[in-house]
Design a protein around this motif. Structure first.
Motif, PDB file in Angstrom:
ATOM      1  N   THR A 162      -5.075 -18.768  37.948  1.00 36.69           N
ATOM      2  CA  THR A 162      -6.184 -18.924  37.010  1.00 36.69           C
ATOM      3  C   THR A 162      -6.636 -17.571  36.480  1.00 36.69           C
ATOM      4  O   THR A 162      -6.913 -17.417  35.282  1.00 36.69           O
ATOM      5  N   HIS A 190      -7.369 -26.106  32.041  1.00 32.51           N
ATOM      6  CA  HIS A 190      -6.740 -27.056  32.962  1.00 32.51           C
ATOM      7  C   HIS A 190      -6.875 -26.591  34.407  1.00 32.51           C
ATOM      8  O   HIS A 190      -7.160 -27.389  35.309  1.00 32.51           O
ATOM      9  N   LEU A 191      -6.698 -25.301  34.647  1.00 32.88           N
ATOM     10  CA  LEU A 191      -6.756 -24.764  36.001  1.00 32.88           C
ATOM     11  C   LEU A 191      -8.172 -24.676  36.551  1.00 32.88           C
ATOM     12  O   LEU A 191      -8.347 -24.382  37.742  1.00 32.88           O
ATOM     13  N   ASP A 231      -8.033 -30.147  41.115  1.00 41.62           N
ATOM     14  CA  ASP A 231      -6.803 -30.901  41.323  1.00 41.62           C
ATOM     15  C   ASP A 231      -5.629 -30.344  40.519  1.00 41.62           C
ATOM     16  O   ASP A 231      -4.532 -30.907  40.541  1.00 41.62           O
ATOM     17  N   ALA A 232      -5.838 -29.232  39.811  1.00 37.92           N
ATOM     18  CA  ALA A 232      -4.754 -28.639  39.016  1.00 37.92           C
ATOM     19  C   ALA A 232      -3.739 -27.999  39.948  1.00 37.92           C
ATOM     20  O   ALA A 232      -4.090 -27.190  40.808  1.00 37.92           O
ATOM     21  N   THR A 233      -2.482 -28.346  39.777  1.00 33.26           N
ATOM     22  CA  THR A 233      -1.432 -27.825  40.645  1.00 33.26           C
ATOM     23  C   THR A 233      -0.550 -26.797  39.941  1.00 33.26           C
ATOM     24  O   THR A 233       0.125 -26.010  40.595  1.00 33.26           O
ATOM     25  N   ARG A 234      -0.523 -26.821  38.629  1.00 31.77           N
ATOM     26  CA  ARG A 234       0.299 -25.858  37.900  1.00 31.77           C
ATOM     27  C   ARG A 234      -0.336 -25.590  36.542  1.00 31.77           C
ATOM     28  O   ARG A 234      -1.221 -26.326  36.101  1.00 31.77           O
ATOM     29  N   GLN A 239      -0.306 -26.012  33.135  1.00 30.14           N
ATOM     30  CA  GLN A 239       0.205 -26.705  31.961  1.00 30.14           C
ATOM     31  C   GLN A 239      -0.109 -25.893  30.704  1.00 30.14           C
ATOM     32  O   GLN A 239      -0.985 -25.046  30.692  1.00 30.14           O
ATOM     33  N   THR A 252      -8.655 -23.881  42.241  1.00 34.16           N
ATOM     34  CA  THR A 252      -8.023 -23.685  43.547  1.00 34.16           C
ATOM     35  C   THR A 252      -6.839 -22.726  43.464  1.00 34.16           C
ATOM     36  O   THR A 252      -6.503 -22.089  44.449  1.00 34.16           O
ATOM     37  N   ARG A 253      -6.210 -22.611  42.318  1.00 40.36           N
ATOM     38  CA  ARG A 253      -5.105 -21.662  42.132  1.00 40.36           C
ATOM     39  C   ARG A 253      -5.702 -20.375  41.563  1.00 40.36           C
ATOM     40  O   ARG A 253      -5.592 -20.088  40.365  1.00 40.36           O
ATOM     41  N   ARG A 262     -10.042 -27.063  37.132  1.00 41.82           N
ATOM     42  CA  ARG A 262     -10.275 -28.255  37.942  1.00 41.82           C
ATOM     43  C   ARG A 262      -9.581 -28.120  39.289  1.00 41.82           C
ATOM     44  O   ARG A 262      -8.461 -27.607  39.370  1.00 41.82           O
TER      45      ARG A 262
END
Length: 213
Positions: free
Chosen positions: A160, A80-81, A85-88, A90, A155-156, A83
């Motif tokens: 990540t 998930h991370l 646009d991943a903000t947290r 999941q 981005t995180r 991408r």
């Protein structure tokens, strides 16, 4: 050239990307790293001599179910991370389930064991090296995941890296179970979890250096 025309021109030259590219690359990276880790175990530590018998017992699959469950949740969070646009992260909340279940098994062990037997139950025979081995054996798998992420755009970066390290540690712990004869849920809950946590910490520290794009 008008802005809209430029956007259409750029978009028209973009090749189609498979919707499952991320999952495939991560799977390949983990698989290749796991093979290297397995070879390292076979050539240095060796497999437990009673492995065939142990595979018919509850404790072997208890350890495997715990580490595999942690790995699945961590891999899902890492994918998930990947991408931008991943903000947290999941899926990480799912880690509570296997940890809680194993904690219940460990509590049952303590309840059935006299107090003077709690320390051997907790420390086993290999507590000094278990966590270190798990963390070290996670390195090839982590490298495989970093290779997979070279085509992604996370981005995180620190988060990540931590989830990738967590996934690598859980996979390494699963393979380490082929060598480790410890059978106590309390031992697994403490020292396996510590090794996985060390791998996650290492991923958080060094991940941003290699995940930056």
């Amino acid at each position: 050239m008008q802005t809209d025309d430029l956007i259409r021109s750029l978009a028209g030259n973009v090749a189609a990307v498979s919707p499952h590219l991320v999952e495939r690359r991560v799977t390949v990276g983990i698989a290749v790293g796991a093979v290297v880790t397995l070879m390292a175990i076979a050539s240095t530590l060796g497999f437990r001599p009673d492995l065939a018998v142990a595979m018919h017992g509850f404790t072997f699959w208890m350890k495997s179910a715990y580490t595999i469950s942690l790995g699945i949740a961590a891999i899902a969070a890492t994918v998930h991370l990947s991408r931008p646009d991943a903000t947290r992260a999941q899926w990480l909340w799912l880690l509570v389930i296997p940890f809680g279940l194993l904690a219940c098994v460990a509590a049952g062990e303590l309840f059935r064991t006299p107090i003077d037997g709690w320390l051997p139950l907790w420390l086993g025979q290999s507590w000094k090296r278990c966590s270190i081995f798990v963390a070290m054996l996670s390195a090839p798998i982590f490298i495989g995941m970093i290779w997979a992420f070279r085509q992604f755009a996370p981005t995180r970066l620190r988060l990540t890296g931590a989830t990738a390290g967590l996934a690598s540690g859980a996979c390494a712990a699963t393979l380490y179970g082929l060598h480790c004869p410890e059978a106590s849920a309390m031992f697994v809950l403490t020292w396996y979890s510590l090794g996985i946590g060390l791998a996650a910490l290492a991923g958080a520290l060094i991940g941003p250096r290699f995940l930056r794009w």
